[in-house]
Design an enzyme around this catalytic site. Structure first.
Site, PDB file in Angstrom:
ATOM      1  N   ASP A 335       0.825  -1.211   0.000  1.00  0.00           N
ATOM      2  CA  ASP A 335       0.000   0.000   0.000  1.00  0.00           C
ATOM      3  C   ASP A 335       0.857   1.259   0.000  1.00  0.00           C
ATOM      4  O   ASP A 335       1.927   1.304   0.608  1.00  0.00           O
ATOM      5  CB  ASP A 335      -0.891   0.002   1.247  1.00  0.00           C
ATOM      6  CG  ASP A 335      -1.687   1.278   1.370  1.00  0.00           C
ATOM      7  OD1 ASP A 335      -2.640   1.448   0.590  1.00  0.00           O
ATOM      8  OD2 ASP A 335      -1.338   2.118   2.217  1.00  0.00           O
ATOM      9  N   GLU A 389       0.660  -0.587  -5.351  1.00  0.00           N
ATOM     10  CA  GLU A 389      -0.338   0.472  -5.448  1.00  0.00           C
ATOM     11  C   GLU A 389       0.411   1.793  -5.604  1.00  0.00           C
ATOM     12  O   GLU A 389       0.944   2.335  -4.638  1.00  0.00           O
ATOM     13  CB  GLU A 389      -1.228   0.500  -4.203  1.00  0.00           C
ATOM     14  CG  GLU A 389      -2.427   1.413  -4.364  1.00  0.00           C
ATOM     15  CD  GLU A 389      -2.636   2.378  -3.207  1.00  0.00           C
ATOM     16  OE1 GLU A 389      -3.689   3.029  -3.177  1.00  0.00           O
ATOM     17  OE2 GLU A 389      -1.737   2.512  -2.348  1.00  0.00           O
TER      18      GLU A 389
END
Length: 635
Positions: A335, A389
């Protein structure tokens, strides 16, 4: 969508420097490659990264071969440390004082077997020049909250009968990902559990045709409303969902259904909480994080790791290894790596030039850490999947480190969801089909991407899901099967078209967030002071899809058909080919393997006999968004 007997297999992946525009940055790319090699040798020596990434076996609380307990902690600025807990009546007793065993700041204590027992609570009391504080050990494998005081403590976790995995990891497939959150996976207005998710949600996911679960909020986080992104204890599963054994059961249950489980791993930043997390652990900010503004993520209100420090890399790589080995998971979705890769964290930055990826704003220590994390993950489990991401579009994220890349298997195609939601903000007749097809099909030659209409990001409070953007308040009154409502009809039609177009044109995979497959209404809002600590919007109303009088089931049936078709036909083994697009007609067609996708987005015209050049042969309809499902009077 129609089926034809012709196939075209996917071309081989290109190399990073095959891009002629990157030739001007060859020196930077080569420097990154050399830096990765240098750091790998620095950390692993003549061995491998898996041998280096063993911090969780050295630090923290462990049983020794003799049956005693040994505890170690890294705290270089500490002057004195005590173990305090149930075993000491939470007092600082001399027999529980740690001794410093190295110049770099390692501390240690060994205790008899009778002193420590399963499920006892404990902490560290750390003293430094000018201050003191209670801390949860950095490598603790379990932390629990006292709901009367809201205070977290570490907990001894040494069950007599630890969970034994019964099922092997599934084989690698092109990912059809179901993104999910354990706590909000129940329908009741409460926090759901690992056991509920395993027994009730995993069979449903498998039945929908997905082959991969991407699970959010696994690591312990003190504030539920952070969606799991303000991590405090990196080696502990979130105790609000259950025990470590419960999570192992969940992973094993996924494997029993042939589903891979990829977890969100948050190595981009850390919660600022001092008593629960790593912040000011030994009295300094700079133990794990950068000092000053470089270490402060002002938007996320969190601290940023210093990836130049060997001890920090050791901690984070050990964390990767721990989750892979202890919980048998199948990989990670990293993330927030845009925040890691740039000193400006990507905030307020438009990436319009290759200069933006290779100039002074890039944190090459962070880039090297990610490359090493990818190498380690695949070294431990060659079948593992890693997903980046990143909103910046940095070239090389999915290229091998040997090419100067970062080594991810996939990156999220974040431009696709941005495209869909930008189109939803303008009138249908103004939709630019050139823009849409470019975003659906555009990717770097050397990278694999995963497309999605929407993830959890679009559903958070303050935003709207696709279905709520399309239908809004009409959802409350006209989702019954007998409704005669053009807004509902348009919304359902576009919801289907957006999904089949994204599934079919995605480069190497597809993602859907939990509940969006049947058009779950409204937003996600976790309990907080502003909503009266309500769980009303932090759950999934599964009963909507089962109600025969509502049209949510029609959306679910279509999503199931589309995802199962993609898996059955193994569409991601073939390159998509744009056969036709016309801005005025609002039509485009894409060929993939044996399938041809025809999309008409004109708000008024339905075409018959529309001519698109295809190979000769007999075609049959494989799936249609106009098809009536489950007795529906309308698609």
């Amino acid at each position: 969508m129609m089926k034809t007997p012709n196939k075209t297999y996917k071309s081989k992946t290109a190399a990073l420097l095959d891009d002629p525009y990157l030739q001007n940055y060859r020196t930077s790319i080569e420097r990154r490659k050399e830096l990765i090699d240098y750091k790998k040798k620095k950390y692993a020596g003549s061995g491998n990264l898996a041998d280096f990434a063993n911090g969780h076996h050295y630090y923290g609380l462990h049983k020794t071969a003799s049956g005693n307990w040994k505890f170690r902690e890294w705290a270089p600025n500490a002057r004195k440390i005590f173990l305090i807990g149930d075993f000491s009546d939470w007092k600082e007793l001399p027999e529980f004082e740690l001794r410093r065993i190295s110049k770099r700041g390692d501390w240690e204590i060994e205790l008899g077997d009778e002193k420590i027992q399963h499920e006892m609570l404990y902490k560290l009391k750390v003293y430094w020049d000018g201050g003191e504080g209670e801390r949860i050990p950095a490598y603790t494998k379990r932390a629990v909250q006292d709901f009367n005081t809201n205070i977290f403590s570490a907990q001894v976790w040494e069950p007599e009968k630890p969970y034994v995995f019964k099922h092997s990891r599934p084989e690698a497939e092109e990912p059809l990902i179901y993104e999910a959150h354990t706590g909000m996976a129940g329908e009741a207005e409460e926090v759901s559990s690992f056991i509920h998710f395993a027994d009730d949600i995993i069979p449903y996911i498998a039945g929908c045709g997905y082959n991969t679960i991407q699970l959010m909020a696994v690591m312990e986080h003190p504030y539920y409303g952070s969606f799991g992104y303000h991590v405090s204890n990196y080696f502990a599963v979130s105790s609000r969902f259950g025990t470590p054994e419960d999570f192992k059961y969940l992973v094993d249950k996924a494997h029993s259904f042939g589903l891979r489980l990829v977890m969100d791993i948050v190595h981009s930043h850390s919660v600022k909480n001092e008593q629960e997390g790593l912040a000011r652990f030994d009295g300094t900010i700079y133990q794990y994080f950068h000092e000053g503004e470089k270490g402060n993520h002002w938007l996320w209100d969190s601290f940023c790791f210093d990836y130049s420090k060997p001890e920090v890399v050791h901690f984070l790589l050990s964390n990767c290894k721990y989750w892979l080995e202890e919980y048998n998971i199948d990989g990670f979705r990293f993330d927030g790596i845009t925040s890691m890769l740039y000193s400006h964290h990507g905030l307020g930055k438009d990436f319009t030039s290759y200069d933006d990826y290779f100039q002074g704003d890039t944190d090459e220590d962070a880039f090297c850490y990610l490359a090493l994390a990818n190498e380690l993950t695949h070294q431990i489990n060659p079948k593992a999947v890693t997903i980046a991401e990143d909103v910046s579009g940095m070239p090389g994220l999915c290229c091998p480190a040997a090419q100067g890349g970062c080594g991810f298997d996939f990156r999220m195609a974040m431009g696709v969801t941005d495209c869909w939601f930008k189109l939803l903000d303008i009138p249908d007749e103004s939709w630019d089909i050139t823009y849409l097809t470019r975003e659906l099909l555009n990717k770097r030659a050397e990278e694999k991407t995963i497309s999605y209409v929407e993830s959890h990001d679009q559903a958070l409070v303050g935003g709207k899901t696709a279905i709520f953007t399309l239908i809004d308040k009409e959802m409350y009154f006209n989702m019954h099967t007998g409704s005669e409502n053009l807004i509902i009809d348009r919304g359902i039609a576009l919801h289907k078209i957006m999904r089949i177009a994204t599934v079919f044109t995605g480069d190497s995979g597809y993602l859907n967030f939990m509940g969006n497959e049947f058009g779950h209404p409204e937003w996600i809002d976790f309990p907080r002071e502003g909503n009266g600590w309500s769980y009303k919007y932090a759950r999934r109303q599964w009963s909507l899809k089962d109600n025969q009088n509502l049209r949510y089931r029609h959306l679910l049936n279509f999503d199931n058909e589309a995802v199962k078709l993609a898996g059955r036909e193994q569409i991601y083994k073939f390159d998509p080919c744009l056969l036709h697009f016309d801005n005025q007609d609002k039509v485009f067609a894409v060929k993939r393997g044996e399938l041809v996708l025809f999309v008409n987005l004109h708000p008024e015209k339905s075409y018959e006999g529309y001519g698109i050049e295809c190979l000769p042969g007999k075609y049959e309809i494989a799936i249609s968004s106009d098809k009536k499902f489950s007795g529906a009077s309308k698609g």
